[in-house]
Design a protein around this motif. Structure first.
Motif, short mmCIF file in Angstrom:
data_model
loop_
_atom_site.label_atom_id
_atom_site.label_comp_id
_atom_site.label_asym_id
_atom_site.label_seq_id
_atom_site.Cartn_x
_atom_site.Cartn_y
_atom_site.Cartn_z
N ALA A 269 0.83 -1.21 0.00
CA ALA A 269 0.00 0.00 0.00
C ALA A 269 0.86 1.26 0.00
N VAL A 270 1.96 1.24 0.76
CA VAL A 270 2.89 2.38 0.76
C VAL A 270 3.47 2.57 -0.64
N GLY A 271 3.80 1.48 -1.30
CA GLY A 271 4.33 1.57 -2.66
C GLY A 271 3.34 2.18 -3.63
N THR A 272 2.04 1.87 -3.47
CA THR A 272 1.04 2.46 -4.35
C THR A 272 0.95 3.97 -4.16
N VAL A 273 1.12 4.43 -2.91
CA VAL A 273 1.11 5.88 -2.66
C VAL A 273 2.31 6.53 -3.36
N ALA A 322 4.56 0.64 -6.86
CA ALA A 322 4.65 1.96 -7.48
C ALA A 322 4.51 1.86 -8.99
N GLY A 323 5.16 0.85 -9.57
CA GLY A 323 5.06 0.66 -11.01
C GLY A 323 3.65 0.30 -11.44
N ALA A 324 2.96 -0.52 -10.64
CA ALA A 324 1.59 -0.92 -10.98
C ALA A 324 0.67 0.29 -11.05
N VAL A 325 0.79 1.19 -10.09
CA VAL A 325 -0.05 2.40 -10.09
C VAL A 325 0.29 3.29 -11.27
N THR A 326 1.57 3.43 -11.58
CA THR A 326 1.98 4.25 -12.72
C THR A 326 1.43 3.67 -14.02
N VAL A 327 1.48 2.36 -14.16
CA VAL A 327 0.94 1.70 -15.36
C VAL A 327 -0.56 1.96 -15.47
N ASP A 328 -1.29 1.73 -14.38
CA ASP A 328 -2.74 1.92 -14.40
C ASP A 328 -3.11 3.35 -14.77
N THR A 329 -2.43 4.31 -14.14
CA THR A 329 -2.75 5.71 -14.38
C THR A 329 -2.43 6.11 -15.82
N THR A 330 -1.31 5.63 -16.34
CA THR A 330 -0.91 5.97 -17.70
C THR A 330 -1.87 5.39 -18.73
N VAL A 331 -2.26 4.15 -18.54
CA VAL A 331 -3.22 3.53 -19.47
C VAL A 331 -4.53 4.30 -19.47
N SER A 332 -5.03 4.62 -18.30
CA SER A 332 -6.30 5.34 -18.21
C SER A 332 -6.20 6.72 -18.84
N ALA A 333 -5.10 7.42 -18.58
CA ALA A 333 -4.93 8.77 -19.13
C ALA A 333 -4.83 8.75 -20.65
N ARG A 334 -4.01 7.87 -21.19
CA ARG A 334 -3.83 7.84 -22.64
C ARG A 334 -5.10 7.36 -23.35
N ALA A 335 -5.76 6.35 -22.80
CA ALA A 335 -6.97 5.83 -23.44
C ALA A 335 -8.05 6.90 -23.48
N GLN A 336 -8.17 7.70 -22.43
CA GLN A 336 -9.21 8.71 -22.39
C GLN A 336 -8.85 9.94 -23.23
N LEU A 337 -7.65 10.46 -23.04
CA LEU A 337 -7.28 11.72 -23.69
C LEU A 337 -7.06 11.56 -25.18
N ASP A 338 -6.68 10.37 -25.63
CA ASP A 338 -6.40 10.16 -27.05
C ASP A 338 -7.58 9.54 -27.79
N SER A 339 -8.77 9.60 -27.21
CA SER A 339 -9.98 9.10 -27.84
C SER A 339 -11.01 10.22 -27.92
N PRO A 340 -11.99 10.13 -28.82
CA PRO A 340 -12.99 11.20 -28.96
C PRO A 340 -13.76 11.42 -27.65
N GLU A 341 -14.03 12.70 -27.34
CA GLU A 341 -14.75 13.02 -26.11
C GLU A 341 -16.13 12.37 -26.07
N ALA A 342 -16.81 12.31 -27.22
CA ALA A 342 -18.15 11.74 -27.25
C ALA A 342 -18.15 10.25 -26.97
N MET A 343 -16.97 9.63 -26.98
CA MET A 343 -16.85 8.19 -26.72
C MET A 343 -16.21 7.93 -25.36
N ARG A 344 -16.02 8.97 -24.55
CA ARG A 344 -15.26 8.82 -23.31
C ARG A 344 -15.87 7.77 -22.38
#
Length: 418
Positions: A269-273, A322-344
């Protein structure tokens, strides 16, 4: 805490996000209090750990079946009323669990019904919740908001489990459910207190048939997104189910017992923070960061299977988490920001489906590998799979990038002479 002007905390400059972040802490704390109370209630009634696992599967199943319908609704309907309605429904279910606990229920069937209904609400309302969270900050600050959300969720998880453990002997399971029911009204109050003028409204989808299929086609026809989701599925199934492998290592090769498992869970849990802070400090979460982090985290996982003792194993849990959280956050950010807003909403639903599928497959698979070949080899196999997946994804994305570049510079044929 650093001032909101710091780049690490830049999302906190926005009034609506501050309210959302505060509500998130309260809500996640209550959720984990209910998780502990629900698991304990099921275990008390059935005296079966398998029954506890069944309740988790029952709650996750609706996401796999109904997630894309929830995404289509989120893209078409105003998110604010959907979020409020979902919070009210979840509060009612938590209250129902409290009634069951206080009346001394003797059958687990009604609890499974509540778990199923909670999963349905999450599947239909979760994408709207994610889409609403993207509207409380401008697009440039969304990755930072997601990373801060990971920090808050990790901290709230620790707080919720700690409070539940302390309160359970005093209030019983019912008290935990009542507290969780109250937290949903905190979220509703925060949503109602937000400034309408400061919302960053996303483009809404038109009302037309075939919205679910349209979302599926977008994913299937976007090669880079398919590669990223495939990589995320592999890392999520055999690379992030550490609740299974940590328990197996603690009970087996490390000989640390339940106390060691508690220590490893806390260290994780500390690593995720720390991972949340790492992601929040980045000006941009790129696909390159995703590939590097997945590779390094997979290598660390494979190495963890070789660790001789509890403390050396625990030391590797920090960078892995720490790496797991970074991976999750990056995937979510790229998938959302690089896709059409109407499909969010449908993109968020696709992420939820992949995450639920990875968890459903990875937990039993790692458990079987641990039982059959030992937890050390299970960790090594999972780590090697993640390393291989990151290399294959890098090659695939490089080829896609080269193809796109060739298409861009390829001379267009001259128009036919008439």
């Amino acid at each position: 805490m650093l001032p909101p002007s710091s780049s690490t905390f830049r999302a906190l400059r926005h009034h609506n996000y501050r309210l959302w972040a505060g509500a998130d802490i309260v809500s996640v704390t209550g959720t984990w209090m209910q998780v502990l109370g629900l698991n304990w209630l099921v275990l008390t009634i059935t005296d079966s750990a398998t029954s506890v696992g069944v309740s988790l599967v029952v709650q996750a199943l609706p996401t796999l079946l109904l997630g894309m319908w929830g995404g289509a609704l989120a893209d078409r309907l105003p998110t604010r009323p959907v979020v409020i309605a979902a919070q009210l429904a979840q509060a009612a279910l938590a209250a129902a669990l409290a009634v069951m606990a206080y009346t001394g229920i003797s059958s687990v069937a009604p609890i499974y019904v509540v778990a199923l209904l909670s999963g349905v609400i999450g599947a239909l309302g979760g994408p709207a919740l994610g889409r609403f969270g993207a509207e409380v900050v401008p697009p440039d600050d969304l990755p930072n908001a997601m990373a801060l959300g990971s920090i808050l969720s990790s901290g709230a998880r620790i707080l919720g489990m700690s409070l539940a453990g302390a309160l359970l002997p005093l209030t019983g399971d019912g008290g935990l459910f009542v507290i969780n029911a109250a937290t949903f009204f905190v979220v509703i109050a925060a949503v109602l207190a937000m400034r309408r003028a400061e919302f960053h409204q996303l483009e809404a989808a038109e009302r037309r048939p075939g919205a679910v299929l349209e979302g599926l086609r977008l994913v299937l026809r976007t090669p880079w997104l398919l590669v990223v989701l495939a990589l995320w599925f592999v890392s999520g199934s055999v690379g992030r189910n550490f609740q299974v492998t940590m328990a197996a290592m603690s009970a087996g090769p490390l000989g640390a017992g339940v106390g060691g498992y508690g220590l490893l869970s806390t260290v994780f849990a500390v690593g995720t923070v720390l991972g949340g802070f790492l992601a929040a400090s980045r000006p941009r979460l790129s696909v390159r960061l995703l590939l590097i982090t997945t590779f390094v985290t997979g290598a660390a996982q494979a190495l963890s299977g070789l660790m001789p003792g509890l403390w050396t194993f625990a030391a590797l849990m920090v960078p892995i988490a720490a790496g797991a959280v970074t991976v999750d956050t990056t995937v979510s950010a790229r998938a959302q920001l690089d896709s059409p807003e109407a499909m969010r909403g449908r993109i968020i639903a696709a992420l939820s489906i992949v995450s639920a599928g990875a968890g459903a497959l990875g937990g039993p698979l790692l458990g079987w590998l641990s039982d059959t070949f030992g937890p050390r080899l299970a960790l090594e196999i999972g780590g090697v799979c993640c390393v291989a997946a990151s290399l294959l994804a890098a090659v695939a994305l490089a080829r896609l990038s080269g193809r796109t570049l060739r298409q861009a510079v390829r001379p267009r044929p001259a128009p036919a002479q008439v």
